[in-house]
Design a protein around this motif. Structure first.
Motif, mmCIF file in Angstrom:
data_model
loop_
_atom_site.group_PDB
_atom_site.id
_atom_site.type_symbol
_atom_site.label_atom_id
_atom_site.label_comp_id
_atom_site.label_asym_id
_atom_site.label_seq_id
_atom_site.Cartn_x
_atom_site.Cartn_y
_atom_site.Cartn_z
ATOM 1 N N LYS A 60 1.676 -70.689 36.845
ATOM 2 C CA LYS A 60 2.297 -69.762 35.787
ATOM 3 C C LYS A 60 3.225 -68.862 36.288
ATOM 4 O O LYS A 60 4.311 -68.494 35.207
ATOM 5 C CB LYS A 60 0.758 -68.870 35.472
ATOM 6 C CG LYS A 60 0.813 -67.712 34.474
ATOM 7 C CD LYS A 60 1.072 -66.458 35.010
ATOM 8 C CE LYS A 60 0.089 -65.944 35.939
ATOM 9 N NZ LYS A 60 0.285 -64.789 36.528
ATOM 10 N N LYS B 284 -3.092 -72.512 40.067
ATOM 11 C CA LYS B 284 -2.841 -71.869 38.866
ATOM 12 C C LYS B 284 -1.846 -70.678 38.769
ATOM 13 O O LYS B 284 -0.896 -70.626 37.849
ATOM 14 C CB LYS B 284 -4.189 -71.343 38.188
ATOM 15 C CG LYS B 284 -5.354 -72.368 38.001
ATOM 16 C CD LYS B 284 -6.495 -71.820 37.176
ATOM 17 C CE LYS B 284 -7.051 -70.827 38.244
ATOM 18 N NZ LYS B 284 -7.642 -71.570 39.384
ATOM 19 N N THR B 285 -2.039 -69.723 39.555
ATOM 20 C CA THR B 285 -1.085 -68.483 39.404
ATOM 21 C C THR B 285 0.175 -68.796 39.901
ATOM 22 O O THR B 285 1.236 -68.365 39.144
ATOM 23 C CB THR B 285 -1.694 -67.398 40.506
ATOM 24 O OG1 THR B 285 -3.284 -67.138 39.656
ATOM 25 C CG2 THR B 285 -1.042 -66.042 40.100
ATOM 26 N N VAL C 158 -8.021 -63.107 29.894
ATOM 27 C CA VAL C 158 -7.036 -63.894 28.685
ATOM 28 C C VAL C 158 -7.049 -63.160 27.454
ATOM 29 O O VAL C 158 -5.649 -63.052 26.930
ATOM 30 C CB VAL C 158 -7.907 -65.401 28.441
ATOM 31 C CG1 VAL C 158 -7.255 -66.086 27.565
ATOM 32 C CG2 VAL C 158 -7.932 -66.335 29.768
ATOM 33 N N GLU D 183 -2.821 -68.313 31.997
ATOM 34 C CA GLU D 183 -3.514 -68.653 33.133
ATOM 35 C C GLU D 183 -5.093 -68.736 32.637
ATOM 36 O O GLU D 183 -5.644 -67.724 31.987
ATOM 37 C CB GLU D 183 -3.466 -68.034 34.456
ATOM 38 C CG GLU D 183 -4.357 -68.626 35.500
ATOM 39 C CD GLU D 183 -4.073 -67.875 36.817
ATOM 40 O OE1 GLU D 183 -4.924 -67.928 37.678
ATOM 41 O OE2 GLU D 183 -3.077 -67.194 36.957
ATOM 42 N N SER E 200 0.513 -64.018 31.481
ATOM 43 C CA SER E 200 -0.499 -63.308 32.114
ATOM 44 C C SER E 200 -0.197 -62.252 33.411
ATOM 45 O O SER E 200 0.519 -62.963 34.267
ATOM 46 C CB SER E 200 -1.822 -64.379 32.670
ATOM 47 O OG SER E 200 -2.224 -65.141 31.477
ATOM 48 N N ASN F 75 -7.430 -64.336 34.435
ATOM 49 C CA ASN F 75 -7.474 -65.677 33.749
ATOM 50 C C ASN F 75 -9.084 -65.877 33.128
ATOM 51 O O ASN F 75 -9.602 -67.175 32.796
ATOM 52 C CB ASN F 75 -7.439 -66.996 34.618
ATOM 53 C CG ASN F 75 -8.232 -66.617 36.044
ATOM 54 O OD1 ASN F 75 -9.199 -66.242 36.071
ATOM 55 N ND2 ASN F 75 -7.668 -67.138 37.024
ATOM 56 N N SER G 277 -3.805 -62.492 38.374
ATOM 57 C CA SER G 277 -4.728 -63.864 37.832
ATOM 58 C C SER G 277 -5.831 -63.546 36.751
ATOM 59 O O SER G 277 -6.939 -63.535 36.956
ATOM 60 C CB SER G 277 -5.435 -64.048 39.286
ATOM 61 O OG SER G 277 -4.722 -64.582 40.166
ATOM 62 N N THR H 167 -4.485 -74.307 34.050
ATOM 63 C CA THR H 167 -5.577 -74.301 34.739
ATOM 64 C C THR H 167 -5.456 -75.345 35.912
ATOM 65 O O THR H 167 -4.528 -75.993 36.048
ATOM 66 C CB THR H 167 -6.777 -74.674 33.840
ATOM 67 O OG1 THR H 167 -8.121 -74.339 34.518
ATOM 68 C CG2 THR H 167 -7.032 -76.325 33.378
#
Length: 474
Positions: free
Chosen positions: A123, A119-120, A149, A166, A139, A144, A142, A114
């Motif tokens: 990840k 984030k992406t 999730v 994510e 993931s 998230n 995105s 996070t």
């Protein structure tokens, strides 16, 4: 018959969701989908009710397209005729139960990411780094949020060695149920910035909301936090309060457990030397930008904590391309040469905007070429939005940006703060920038496009990619 391996035996999927079958699946469940546009034969289609559309409207279509079954709360005659349905109380709640089952049945080592920015990309980089040591699930895009999730977890193969998820939020309290579902062995916080500031009183509130990720850390797990943010002590304290005993930092700070030793930035990549828990590693990050190099420290730190091979993880970062809308470069074929487009259109806040301007500054224009920034509103910044937009003016100057094309009411504040020689064109909407921008671009220019999703800067990117002949990825 799909050549993908079975993801969920129907009996296990039925038991995990608490559903009842209406009919018999025509094929094994080899994937999970919530979108008929991307559904593949063998996917189980989950009919989620969204704000705009109800997935039940597309369930019969999904079955006709080859879905093994449709997870629905009500079966219509069209669905019954099209194929097998799994009838559940609520498809999203059932998906969450399936995700929890996916987490329980795997021995994979799990990371969750996070942060306000990065984030992406973090990840994706961590997925590549871990994949060098074993089968890795992550993931998509995105995904998230409250459906992304659990969908990502439900897609995780039982055999995976590693998982990367994510986790995002717009409001306080949103991360808690998601991290408790993922139960990460390593929880990463990339940064605290003004993203979604309009939903919070201050950055303190954003930091506290991001710290919710520590509430789900598995016993014996670890927190890996940006040591360069002034919020490191607050985040580290929150991690310990959540019962996480292993708390580590990454960054340039002298005491960071994963520490930057040296960084050489280049227009197309970065060369990094880092100390990863005392082990020195030199490697290349295949995409440009100091922010990506800094987040690579989190990637290698997490890889080490998860038991992956550090050397292989570092080597994998050299081939890492930026995700769509996050720095991907395109060559624009013009009548008298070429220009370069840097697509940063996915989203924006003040921190990521400054990072994108730094990437533009590193780019080398051709002969007589200029650096051009095409900027849309940064949304959800609350009462400080005007000042935060205007505050980008010094960065425009410091990064040697020659021309600015801006759109949106908030970007009007930046436009007013710019000197006349840097003003390209201003418009209320992104589509109205296209014509004057096309007319202005010349051979040798480097054009960077960025803004929040709601600013629709992707329209500008697509228009530029289609201009004056063929455009290809750089």
């Amino acid at each position: 018959m799909s050549d993908r391996r079975e993801l969920w035996p129907v009996i296990e999927l039925t038991a995990a969701t608490g559903g009842v079958l209406d009919g018999d699946p025509s094929r094994p469940v080899t994937g999970m989908s919530i979108d008929t546009r991307t559904l593949e034969p063998g996917d189980a289609f989950v009919a989620i009710r969204g704000e705009a559309r109800d997935g039940h409207e597309f369930a019969a279509q999904a079955l006709a397209k080859g879905a093994s079954l449709a997870m629905v709360s009500t079966v219509t005659p069209a669905m019954h005729a099209a194929g097998c349905c799994l009838v559940v109380d609520d498809p999203l709640r059932a998906l969450e139960r399936l995700a929890a089952r996916a987490r329980r049945r795997t021995d994979a080592r799990i990371a969750a990411v996070t942060g306000s920015v990065g984030k992406t990309s973090t990840k994706d980089a961590l997925k590549a780094a871990l994949a060098a040591s074993g089968e890795t699930h992550a993931s998509a895009a995105s995904y998230n949020n409250q459906w992304g999730v659990p969908l990502s977890l439900a897609r995780m193969p039982r055999e995976a060695a590693f998982g990367v998820f994510e986790i995002g939020m717009n409001h306080a309290g949103e991360i808690t149920p998601l991290t408790r579902l993922v139960r990460p062995d390593v929880a990463i916080v990339t940064a605290i910035a003004e993203s979604h500031l309009g939903h919070f009183e201050s950055l303190d509130g954003i930091a506290d909301a991001k710290a919710e990720i520590f509430l789900g850390v598995a016993p014996g797990g670890a927190a890996l936090i940006n040591a360069d943010t002034p919020y490191f002590p607050r985040l580290a304290g929150a991690a310990r309060s959540a019962g996480v005993e292993r708390v580590f930092g990454f960054g340039e700070a002298a005491g960071a457990d994963v520490r930057l030793v040296a960084l050489r930035e280049r227009p197309e990549c970065s060369a990094v030397t880092a100390s990863v828990f005392g082990e020195e590693v030199t490697y290349k990050v295949g995409a440009p930008g100091r922010h990506l190099a800094m987040n690579s420290l989190a990637v290698l730190g997490a890889a080490k904590l998860l038991g992956a091979d550090l050397a292989r993880a570092a080597l994998s970062l050299a081939a890492l391309p930026p995700p769509k809308g996050r720095g991907l470069r395109h060559v624009l074929a013009l009548e008298k040469g070429h220009a370069t487009l840097i697509d940063e259109s996915y989203n924006a806040n003040p921190t990521s905007m400054r990072a994108a301007l730094a990437v533009l500054a590193q780019a080398e224009p051709g002969w007589r070429g200029r650096r051009i920034a095409v900027l849309g509103d940064m949304l959800e910044l609350g009462r400080e939005s005007g000042a935060l937009h205007a505050g980008l003016a010094p960065d425009i100057a410091a990064r040697n940006v020659d021309l600015v094309f801006a759109c949106g009411p908030d970007m009007g504040n930046l436009w007013s703060a710019l000197p006349g020689e840097r003003r390209g064109h201003y418009a209320q909407a992104s589509i109205d920038l296209v014509a004057p921008l096309k007319a202005a671009i010349r051979a040798g220019d480097v054009v960077m496009v960025k803004g929040s999703l709601g600013s629709r800067m992707g329209l500008v990117v697509e228009a530029l990619k289609a201009m004056a002949g063929k455009a290809g990825a750089a």
